[in-house]
Scaffold this motif. Structure first.
Motif, PDB file in Angstrom:
ATOM      1  N   VAL A 263       0.789  -1.239   0.048  1.00  0.00           N
ATOM      2  CA  VAL A 263      -0.098  -0.088   0.089  1.00  0.00           C
ATOM      3  C   VAL A 263       1.132   1.353   0.063  1.00  0.00           C
ATOM      4  CG1 VAL A 263      -1.807   1.252   1.114  1.00  0.00           C
ATOM      5  CG2 VAL A 263      -2.048  -1.262   1.466  1.00  0.00           C
ATOM      6  N   TYR A 264       0.683   2.148  -1.048  1.00  0.00           N
ATOM      7  CA  TYR A 264       1.593   3.318  -1.244  1.00  0.00           C
ATOM      8  C   TYR A 264       0.396   4.587  -1.042  1.00  0.00           C
ATOM      9  CZ  TYR A 264       3.918   7.002  -3.776  1.00  0.00           C
ATOM     10  OH  TYR A 264       4.384   8.154  -4.219  1.00  0.00           O
ATOM     11  N   ALA A 265       0.866   5.480  -0.302  1.00  0.00           N
ATOM     12  CA  ALA A 265       0.010   6.844   0.161  1.00  0.00           C
ATOM     13  C   ALA A 265       0.763   7.778   0.137  1.00  0.00           C
ATOM     14  CB  ALA A 265      -0.686   6.501   1.316  1.00  0.00           C
ATOM     15  N   TRP A 266       0.062   9.005  -0.532  1.00  0.00           N
ATOM     16  CA  TRP A 266       0.685  10.157  -0.669  1.00  0.00           C
ATOM     17  C   TRP A 266      -0.028  11.245   0.255  1.00  0.00           C
ATOM     18  CZ3 TRP A 266      -1.145  14.694  -3.460  1.00  0.00           C
ATOM     19  CH2 TRP A 266      -0.361  15.864  -3.350  1.00  0.00           C
ATOM     20  N   SER A 267       0.420  11.922   1.261  1.00  0.00           N
ATOM     21  CA  SER A 267      -0.333  12.864   1.987  1.00  0.00           C
ATOM     22  C   SER A 267      -1.446  12.539   2.892  1.00  0.00           C
ATOM     23  CB  SER A 267      -0.646  14.011   0.936  1.00  0.00           C
ATOM     24  OG  SER A 267      -0.932  15.290   1.724  1.00  0.00           O
ATOM     25  N   ILE A 268      -2.748  12.938   2.513  1.00  0.00           N
ATOM     26  CA  ILE A 268      -3.663  12.753   3.295  1.00  0.00           C
ATOM     27  C   ILE A 268      -4.415  11.188   3.230  1.00  0.00           C
ATOM     28  CG2 ILE A 268      -5.815  13.255   1.853  1.00  0.00           C
ATOM     29  CD1 ILE A 268      -6.886  14.698   4.283  1.00  0.00           C
ATOM     30  N   GLY A 269      -3.729  10.488   1.822  1.00  0.00           N
ATOM     31  CA  GLY A 269      -3.986   9.051   1.662  1.00  0.00           C
ATOM     32  C   GLY A 269      -3.324   8.176   2.768  1.00  0.00           C
ATOM     33  N   ALA A 276      -5.727   0.513   6.096  1.00  0.00           N
ATOM     34  CA  ALA A 276      -5.611  -0.993   5.433  1.00  0.00           C
ATOM     35  C   ALA A 276      -4.747  -1.805   6.091  1.00  0.00           C
ATOM     36  CB  ALA A 276      -5.247  -0.448   3.942  1.00  0.00           C
ATOM     37  N   VAL A 277      -3.514  -1.386   6.573  1.00  0.00           N
ATOM     38  CA  VAL A 277      -2.562  -2.247   7.275  1.00  0.00           C
ATOM     39  C   VAL A 277      -2.919  -2.684   8.438  1.00  0.00           C
ATOM     40  CG1 VAL A 277      -0.902  -1.775   5.504  1.00  0.00           C
ATOM     41  CG2 VAL A 277      -0.948  -0.370   7.651  1.00  0.00           C
ATOM     42  N   MET A 278      -3.610  -1.820   9.312  1.00  0.00           N
ATOM     43  CA  MET A 278      -4.391  -2.159  10.354  1.00  0.00           C
ATOM     44  C   MET A 278      -5.492  -3.274  10.389  1.00  0.00           C
ATOM     45  SD  MET A 278      -6.555   0.144  12.867  1.00  0.00           S
ATOM     46  CE  MET A 278      -7.773   0.340  11.869  1.00  0.00           C
TER      47      MET A 278
END
Length: 470
Positions: A263-269, A276-278
């Motif tokens: 899972v790759y997120a930027w900023s507020i993502g 998701a990982v929780m």
């Protein structure tokens, strides 16, 4: 529809070519008939001007029609590939703020006293508050970005053979997704699926999805509720519901295992990524770029001090983006990318790197996972390392404490082999102060990488790395 668009273009091109090449003959004919003189040129020029205006209008209309037809082509495909993964009518589980313990009489009295605050908070959250937090959900902005989004969508479909799908979350919202499959390309990265979570004004069409694409990964992008082809509004519950159906789609329809998903997120993502990982702890790893630990300090930064109690209540009740709290529930590999000139997630300004809330995310993660290492002295040396304004200063701090990477790895591996326990670890409990300092700096550098740029600069594929594993 695409054929009609093509036919329209061919006809317009043919008419233009005919008029262009026949113009010399037309001028000769008009001259011989006496139409090219001062008395005749004025009405003719008016006529020609009218025709030019009409042609300009037709050209603009043609461009709009071409854009609309192209949009219809992809919207038609989008509606055909609708996929329903309705799990339950109740929303997915979120972490809630712990309620304050009060007596029954105090609780009723307090509820009556705070009722106006609850009403105002609700109105703020559901009016300008939500739009300030997620400006990408504003229709005017989406309309302005429409040509750019359409072009990005066409590129993903035409160049990368992207597959657009509509998912239905458990709250009934349609979630617009784009999947690029690289599993048949033969590369190792293509066997890994990177699920991308965009920023508060980001769309998969032009967002962070391009970074793992350039790295050769299989990629699944999706738009927040209320963004692009997704319906609904981007409140935390809707966001988590959307993330849940995206993961379910990746597993049950695309055929990926959770251990094959990053899972790759930027900023507020970072909120949906940490959720998701929780919620799916078997996920391979998570990469958080330019993200923060908690929304509240950033919200307080932009609001008047006199509004502090109201802001606190509004954020905690309606916009509780508690990234750090969720991330601490995950046991897997984590990589944090900090923008050293970030102007968005700093509480003072981009020149003050120590006010970057990514620092707080790192410290909270390390303090939870390695509490015996991250004592007051461990926190102090990590803060010193975080205060470095460039790679040279960063390396100077690291070498100043004579960190031995090989020794740090051996200590951690020995602890893991003897116990094989979940975090938090008690490693460092019977260690010298010097040893704890070394381990604290070693872990900080493994969990966080610096990228010397501002908040909105796209992350190059060369900066996208798999998180460190022991």
């Amino acid at each position: 529809m695409c054929y009609i668009n093509f036919l329209f273009s061919v006809q317009a091109s043919a008419l233009w070519s005919l008029s262009y090449y026949s113009s010399p003959l037309l001028i000769c004919y008009l001259y011989r008939k006496g139409y090219i003189c001062s008395s005749k040129l004025i009405p003719v020029s008016q006529y020609v001007g009218t025709v030019l205006v009409c042609l300009l209008g037709v050209a603009c209309l043609r461009g709009e029609i071409s854009l609309t037809l192209r949009q219809l082509c992809y919207d038609f495909d989008f509606s055909l590939s609708s996929i329903l993964l309705k799990l339950s009518k109740a929303g997915v589980s979120l972490l809630k703020p712990e309620p304050r313990l009060r007596g029954a009489a105090d609780s009723v009295l307090n509820s009556v006293r705070t009722l106006p605050c609850h009403i105002i908070s609700f109105l703020i959250a559901h009016s300008f508050g939500r739009r300030m937090l997620y400006p990408g959900s504003v229709g005017l902005l989406q309309k302005a970005m429409r040509p750019m989004l359409l072009q990005g969508q066409a590129r993903l479909i035409e160049e990368f053979d992207g597959q657009r799908n509509k998912l239905v979350a458990c709250d009934g919202n349609d979630i617009d997704t784009m999947f690029v499959d690289r599993r048949r390309d033969g590369g190792q990265n293509g066997q890994t699926l990177v699920i991308c979570c965009e920023g508060n004004a980001g769309f998969y069409e032009v967002g962070c999805m391009n970074t793992p694409l350039e790295g050769g990964y299989s990629v699944l992008g999706w738009n927040h509720p209320g963004f692009g082809g997704s319906t609904g509004v981007p409140f935390p519950q809707n966001e988590a519901n959307a993330m849940d159906v995206v993961i379910q789609f990746a597993i049950h329809k695309l055929g990926f295992q959770l251990t094959d998903i990053v899972v790759y997120a930027w900023s507020i993502g970072g909120f949906t990524a940490s959720w998701a990982v929780m919620s799916y702890p078997e996920i391979q790893s998570v990469v958080l770029d330019a993200s923060f630990d908690d929304l509240l300090p950033l919200a307080l930064k932009v609001m008047p001090d006199s509004w502090r109690p109201l802001v606190q209540h509004t954020v905690r009740q309606y916009m509780n983006l508690n990234n750090a709290e969720q991330l601490l529930k995950y046991q897997g590999p984590v990589l944090l990318i900090r923008r050293t000139r970030d102007e968005i997630i700093t509480t003072t300004g981009p020149e003050d790197v120590m006010s970057n809330r990514g620092n707080d995310l790192l410290l909270k993660l390390l303090q939870f996972r390695y509490p015996k290492i991250m004592t007051d002295e461990g926190v102090r040396v990590v803060r010193q390392w975080l205060g470095s304004s460039n790679p040279l200063e960063e390396a100077s701090v690291y070498s100043g404490y004579e960190v031995d990477d090989d020794w740090c790895v051996s200590v951690l591996q020995s602890y893991q082999a003897d116990r094989d326990v979940l975090f938090p670890w008690s490693v460092g409990e019977d260690m010298t102060l010097e040893g704890r300092r070394q381990l604290a700096l070693f872990l900080a550098r493994k969990y966080m990488r610096n990228f010397e740029t501002t908040h909105c600069t796209p992350l190059p594929a060369s900066e996208f790395h798999s998180p460190w594993r022991l």
